[in-house]
Design a protein around this motif. Structure first.
Motif, PDB file in Angstrom:
ATOM      1  N   SER A  58       0.841  -1.193   0.000  1.00  0.00           N
ATOM      2  CA  SER A  58       0.000   0.000   0.000  1.00  0.00           C
ATOM      3  C   SER A  58       0.880   1.248   0.000  1.00  0.00           C
ATOM      4  N   ILE A  59       0.422   2.292  -0.665  1.00  0.00           N
ATOM      5  CA  ILE A  59       1.211   3.523  -0.778  1.00  0.00           C
ATOM      6  C   ILE A  59       0.323   4.746  -0.556  1.00  0.00           C
ATOM      7  N   CYS A  60       0.966   5.887  -0.286  1.00  0.00           N
ATOM      8  CA  CYS A  60       0.246   7.153  -0.170  1.00  0.00           C
ATOM      9  C   CYS A  60       1.141   8.271  -0.684  1.00  0.00           C
ATOM     10  N   LYS A  61       0.496   9.379  -1.074  1.00  0.00           N
ATOM     11  CA  LYS A  61       1.237  10.545  -1.516  1.00  0.00           C
ATOM     12  C   LYS A  61       0.335  11.766  -1.422  1.00  0.00           C
ATOM     13  N   VAL A  62       0.844  12.828  -0.810  1.00  0.00           N
ATOM     14  CA  VAL A  62       0.122  14.098  -0.828  1.00  0.00           C
ATOM     15  C   VAL A  62       0.142  14.627  -2.257  1.00  0.00           C
ATOM     16  N   PRO A  67      -2.666  19.917  -2.344  1.00  0.00           N
ATOM     17  CA  PRO A  67      -2.156  19.363  -1.081  1.00  0.00           C
ATOM     18  C   PRO A  67      -3.225  19.143  -0.024  1.00  0.00           C
ATOM     19  N   GLU A  68      -4.430  19.642  -0.253  1.00  0.00           N
ATOM     20  CA  GLU A  68      -5.514  19.359   0.681  1.00  0.00           C
ATOM     21  C   GLU A  68      -5.991  17.917   0.572  1.00  0.00           C
ATOM     22  N   LEU A  69      -5.480  17.207  -0.459  1.00  0.00           N
ATOM     23  CA  LEU A  69      -5.861  15.817  -0.685  1.00  0.00           C
ATOM     24  C   LEU A  69      -4.639  14.908  -0.620  1.00  0.00           C
ATOM     25  N   THR A  70      -4.819  13.728  -0.044  1.00  0.00           N
ATOM     26  CA  THR A  70      -3.784  12.698  -0.002  1.00  0.00           C
ATOM     27  C   THR A  70      -4.275  11.489  -0.789  1.00  0.00           C
ATOM     28  N   LEU A  71      -3.426  10.982  -1.665  1.00  0.00           N
ATOM     29  CA  LEU A  71      -3.754   9.830  -2.505  1.00  0.00           C
ATOM     30  C   LEU A  71      -3.294   8.551  -1.823  1.00  0.00           C
ATOM     31  N   ILE A  72      -4.127   7.527  -1.853  1.00  0.00           N
ATOM     32  CA  ILE A  72      -3.799   6.247  -1.224  1.00  0.00           C
ATOM     33  C   ILE A  72      -4.191   5.121  -2.171  1.00  0.00           C
ATOM     34  N   ALA A  73      -3.324   4.138  -2.338  1.00  0.00           N
ATOM     35  CA  ALA A  73      -3.616   2.954  -3.144  1.00  0.00           C
ATOM     36  C   ALA A  73      -3.389   1.714  -2.288  1.00  0.00           C
ATOM     37  N   VAL A  74      -4.364   0.797  -2.328  1.00  0.00           N
ATOM     38  CA  VAL A  74      -4.338  -0.366  -1.444  1.00  0.00           C
ATOM     39  C   VAL A  74      -4.667  -1.639  -2.222  1.00  0.00           C
ATOM     40  N   PRO A  75      -3.796  -2.641  -2.225  1.00  0.00           N
ATOM     41  CA  PRO A  75      -4.151  -3.941  -2.781  1.00  0.00           C
ATOM     42  C   PRO A  75      -5.027  -4.704  -1.785  1.00  0.00           C
ATOM     43  N   LEU A  76      -6.157  -5.202  -2.270  1.00  0.00           N
ATOM     44  CA  LEU A  76      -7.053  -6.017  -1.465  1.00  0.00           C
ATOM     45  C   LEU A  76      -6.993  -7.446  -1.995  1.00  0.00           C
ATOM     46  N   VAL A  77      -6.299  -8.310  -1.270  1.00  0.00           N
ATOM     47  CA  VAL A  77      -6.070  -9.680  -1.717  1.00  0.00           C
ATOM     48  C   VAL A  77      -7.341 -10.495  -1.515  1.00  0.00           C
TER      49      VAL A  77
END
Length: 262
Positions: A58-62, A67-77
């Protein structure tokens, strides 16, 4: 004045580093917020069945432009087997100030794998102005196999739009890097490497979305033993461009990529 400017600049840089550190440091808490009880790889259940959160990938990035938003990506196995697996891709947008989610999108089976498995996720926050001044963001998904005789790796680009508190996939599975080879694991063999760049054109297409163009460069090499030394005996470079146009709901991949990616 110079001292004041230097101090302000140092403060901004420090704040930027702290913001990046906070993203990584807070990711476990955000995963727990999105999927209560997920810590330790515990299997959970939703409307699609059982799953576990792959916190390691899983990763994240402002989002630098917002910058008021943060991006998140998550693998759901969803399922794991010896030779293959089924994994959904979840993309979330977090309100950086309020610390709550404002949008969520799940792409079923978006990270499935067999002999070619996912090795890395990375957000691409280049200024993708696809419609007017609206900004999209990208996610690059890298995959590879484990073969020494026939090495293979690729990176695909997904583009997303956030509008009216809704997250939408605009472009999926666009190959922007590909490398493969076939050799004797000593020297003799053939290798190919392709790198692609997405260009946003000025032409306005359907629903106000600009046409895109994929500009590719492919380098092919043949390597062999010459006088006892491993050398490149043949090399060729090919450059070409492929148009990408918006249809009714998203950008369509060029037909050339459907049968022969890159």
């Amino acid at each position: 004045m110079k001292a004041l400017f230097a101090g302000v600049l140092a403060g901004l840089l420090t704040a930027g580093v702290a913001l990046a550190d906070d993203c990584s440091a807070q990711l476990p808490a955000w995963l727990e917020q999105a999927h209560p009880g997920q810590a330790g790889g515990v299997w959970l259940e939703d409307e699609r069945g059982t799953y576990r959160v792959d916190a390691e990938q899983s990763i994240c990035k402002v989002w630098p432009a917002r910058p008021e938003l943060t991006l998140i990506a998550v693998p759901l196995v969803r399922a794991e087997h010896d030779s293959h697996g089924e994994t959904d891709l979840e993309v979330l947008l977090l309100d950086s100030a309020r610390q709550d989610f404002v949008a969520r999108l799940v792409e079923p089976n978006g990270l499935d794998w067999d002999a070619i498995y996912v090795t890395r996720l990375a957000f691409d926050t280049a200024p993708y102005r696809l419609r007017g001044d609206d900004l999209a963001f990208g996610l690059r998904i890298s995959r590879e196999n484990g073969s020494r005789v026939n090495p293979f790796s690729e990176t695909q680009l997904h583009l997303y739009e956030f509008e009216a508190r809704r997250l939408r996939l605009l472009l999926g599975e666009l190959p922007v890097a590909l490398s493969w080879g076939e050799w004797d694991t000593n020297c003799t063999g053939e290798f190919s490497e392709t790198k692609g760049v997405v260009i946003i054109t000025e032409r306005i297409g359907n629903h106000g979305y600009r046409d895109l163009r994929l500009k590719d460069t492919r380098v092919e090499r043949r390597i062999a033993l010459v006088d006892g030394q491993c050398q490149t005996v043949e090399e060729s470079t090919h450059r070409y461009q492929l148009p990408i146009e918006y249809d009714e709901e998203r950008y369509l991949l060029p037909i050339e990529l459907a049968s022969d990616p890159l």
